[in-house]
Scaffold this active site. Structure first.
Site, PDB file in Angstrom:
ATOM      1  N   CYS B 128     -56.111  -5.698  19.825  1.00  0.00           N
ATOM      2  CA  CYS B 128     -54.652  -5.549  19.904  1.00  0.00           C
ATOM      3  C   CYS B 128     -53.981  -6.744  19.196  1.00  0.00           C
ATOM      4  O   CYS B 128     -54.353  -7.054  18.065  1.00  0.00           O
ATOM      5  CB  CYS B 128     -54.224  -5.403  21.370  1.00  0.00           C
ATOM      6  SG  CYS B 128     -52.495  -4.995  21.558  1.00  0.00           S
ATOM      7  N   ASP B 281     -53.587   6.480  20.466  1.00  0.00           N
ATOM      8  CA  ASP B 281     -53.032   5.155  20.733  1.00  0.00           C
ATOM      9  C   ASP B 281     -51.524   5.179  20.471  1.00  0.00           C
ATOM     10  O   ASP B 281     -51.099   5.266  19.320  1.00  0.00           O
ATOM     11  CB  ASP B 281     -53.733   4.134  19.820  1.00  0.00           C
ATOM     12  CG  ASP B 281     -53.440   2.699  20.197  1.00  0.00           C
ATOM     13  OD1 ASP B 281     -52.410   2.476  20.865  1.00  0.00           O
ATOM     14  OD2 ASP B 281     -54.223   1.820  19.825  1.00  0.00           O
ATOM     15  N   HIS B 310     -55.258   3.423  23.736  1.00  0.00           N
ATOM     16  CA  HIS B 310     -55.347   2.008  23.373  1.00  0.00           C
ATOM     17  C   HIS B 310     -56.325   1.225  24.270  1.00  0.00           C
ATOM     18  O   HIS B 310     -57.026   0.348  23.787  1.00  0.00           O
ATOM     19  CB  HIS B 310     -53.946   1.399  23.476  1.00  0.00           C
ATOM     20  CG  HIS B 310     -53.831   0.028  22.932  1.00  0.00           C
ATOM     21  ND1 HIS B 310     -53.896  -0.241  21.580  1.00  0.00           N
ATOM     22  CD2 HIS B 310     -53.678  -1.166  23.549  1.00  0.00           C
ATOM     23  CE1 HIS B 310     -53.752  -1.541  21.391  1.00  0.00           C
ATOM     24  NE2 HIS B 310     -53.633  -2.127  22.565  1.00  0.00           N
TER      25      HIS B 310
END
Lengths: 102, 391
Positions: B128, B281, B310
């Site tokens: 991320c 995501d 995600h």
């Protein structure tokens, strides 16, 4: 068994509702007519909070006391100092043992 | 009814997260570098793997619960795994710069891990926002990077996602937020993530009832929930630069980002690189993450596109049979030369006194912890005890 069937039927209805609602909400959350005033409101609140904090800090400062911001700056400087000492230690290590150097 | 009873029992069972044994090998400001202890099987891969999680979430998403832990799996495959635990920023960290985190802290993590592992380079994985940080670091300072994995990492910030739109200066005055709060409070960040999918919590609740008979699912669900509600605030100065340079000016993709004055151009990345994207995501759109592979110069690049969201796609049971083995094999095929091999290789072409000194140095290092590192390790452990932070 009956409970399971009832849940499945309800779930199908929920899924259909959710799909529609999510699309609608996304459209709203992309709409500049909503985003612009929301952003302005947030900024206004932030300005008001910053002003009240500044007023409180000035009051403390008038008494000759360190403000919250003064303490934060000092602590941050100490953290920076620690990092620089570690940088220096790494450089010395490289001089002592060139193998560690990338 | 039995479903609800099972659900209630699961709520009372508190998931134990982050259980894989690790040692703190470095501490600085609030962050720590953890090294996971080897399992019964010896470390068969010498190149260390350095994991960089997001700044606003806890690191243990990659070590969720026993059996659902990315690091536990990698450790069992013989990898030497290190992870950055960013810790919790204090009020004074409102002045902490993005470049300090991205350059100095990640650089230090790579330095310490390679030194402890006895290699010149490490495999770098960023998840991320951690992937964005790692990509910038790797582009500006590639010296210690053997390979790079960007796991659902936003690279192009001008995508068609909601976050990209909301962060535009006409809607969001980032400086005012930081002036008011110092560090950007995690509830504000979490609220914005929830707003990305306002019906998300309802869907989650219904899904929970639907699968309430499945104990394994419930344990995983509550572990992810625990992690999802255990967030940290974003250091203020770092947040301003993050939003202005990346979200608003998209400098990384445009090749204009400078890390402490050094150009961080993606086209400077020449080492093996993998981008992992997830089809569902909603936080990092596919296009934002995939662009990395279009921009880099490396000939050895791979795109892994998987189903899932995600977080779920990284910690799910499916990940244990798909994503994790794929990453482990990819790293295993891309080992860095050890100190000794490297010196040996150099000495074939160089018989100068410098090469001889290097050989001695490598022998001294011997693939174990050097004196200075050992001393620092001891000091770190002491400091950790003094501060009362968990080891």
């Amino acid at each position: 068994m009956m409970g399971r069937q009832a849940f499945d039927i309800w779930k199908k209805g929920f899924d259909a509702w959710e799909k529609e609602t999510a699309a609608l909400m996304e459209g709203l959350l992309r709409n500049p007519a909503l985003l612009a005033p929301a952003g302005k409101t947030l900024t206004l609140f932030m300005k008001a909070k910053a002003m009240s904090d500044r007023a409180a800090a000035e009051w403390w400062g008038a008494w000759g006391l360190p403000t919250k911001r003064d303490q934060e700056r000092s602590l941050h400087t100490l953290n920076e100092l620690q990092s620089r000492l570690l940088d220096l230690e790494a450089e010395l290590q490289d001089l002592k043992d060139p193998q560690t150097k990338a | 009814m039995s479903r609800l009873r099972n659900l209630a029992k699961a709520v009372l069972r508190r998931p134990a997260v982050g259980q894989t044994p690790a040692d703190v090998v470095h501490t600085e400001n609030k962050w720590r570098l953890l090294r996971y202890r080897a399992s019964a099987a010896p470390r068969s891969h010498r190149t260390p793997v350095v994991l960089v999680p997001s700044l606003i979430n806890r690191h243990y998403v990659l070590d969720l619960t026993p059996g659902r832990s990315f690091v536990e799996y990698m450790r069992d495959q013989g990898h030497d795994v290190f992870i950055i635990d960013w810790g919790t920023p204090g009020p004074e960290d409102r002045y902490l710069e993005f470049d300090t985190i991205c350059d100095r802290y990640i650089g230090r993590a790579l330095r310490v891990s390679t030194r402890l592992a006895g290699t010149k380079k490490a495999h770098l994985l960023g998840y991320c926002l951690g992937g964005t940080l790692a990509a910038i670091h790797a582009a500006a300072r590639p010296e210690r990077v053997q390979s790079f994995v960007a796991l659902a990492a936003p690279i192009d910030f001008h995508d068609d996602g909601l976050l990209s739109l909301w962060m535009q200066p006409r809607f969001f005055d980032v400086n005012q937020v930081v002036r008011a709060f110092g560090n950007v409070p995690w509830p504000l960040l979490q609220a914005s993530f929830h707003m990305l999918k306002p019906t998300g919590n309802l869907v989650k609740g219904v899904g929970l009832v639907e699968r309430a008979w499945d104990d394994e699912f419930l344990d995983g669900f509550f572990a992810v929930e625990k992690w999802g509600n255990d967030n940290v605030s974003f250091p203020g100065a770092a947040y301003v630069r993050y939003i202005e340079a990346l979200y608003q000016r998209n400098e990384l993709v445009r090749g204009e980002f400078r890390l402490n004055g050094i150009p961080a151009r993606l086209d400077a990345i020449e080492f093996p690189t993998m981008a992992v994207t997830f089809r569902d995501d909603h936080i990092v759109p596919w296009s934002s993450a995939h662009v990395l592979l279009e921009k880099i110069r490396s000939a050895d690049k791979k795109h892994l596109d998987l189903r899932g969201g995600h977080v779920g796609a990284v910690v799910s049971r499916k990940a244990a049979t798909g994503l994790w083995p794929a990453l482990s094999n990819w790293w295993a095929e891309r080992e860095a030369p050890s100190e000794t091999e490297r010196v040996h290789e150099e000495s074939r072409y160089d018989s100068s006194p410098r090469a001889s000194r290097s050989r001695d140095g490598a022998r001294r290092a011997g693939g174990s912890m050097g004196d200075a590192e050992s001393r620092r390790h001891e000091r770190s452990a002491l400091r950790t005890d003094e501060l009362g932070r968990p080891g």
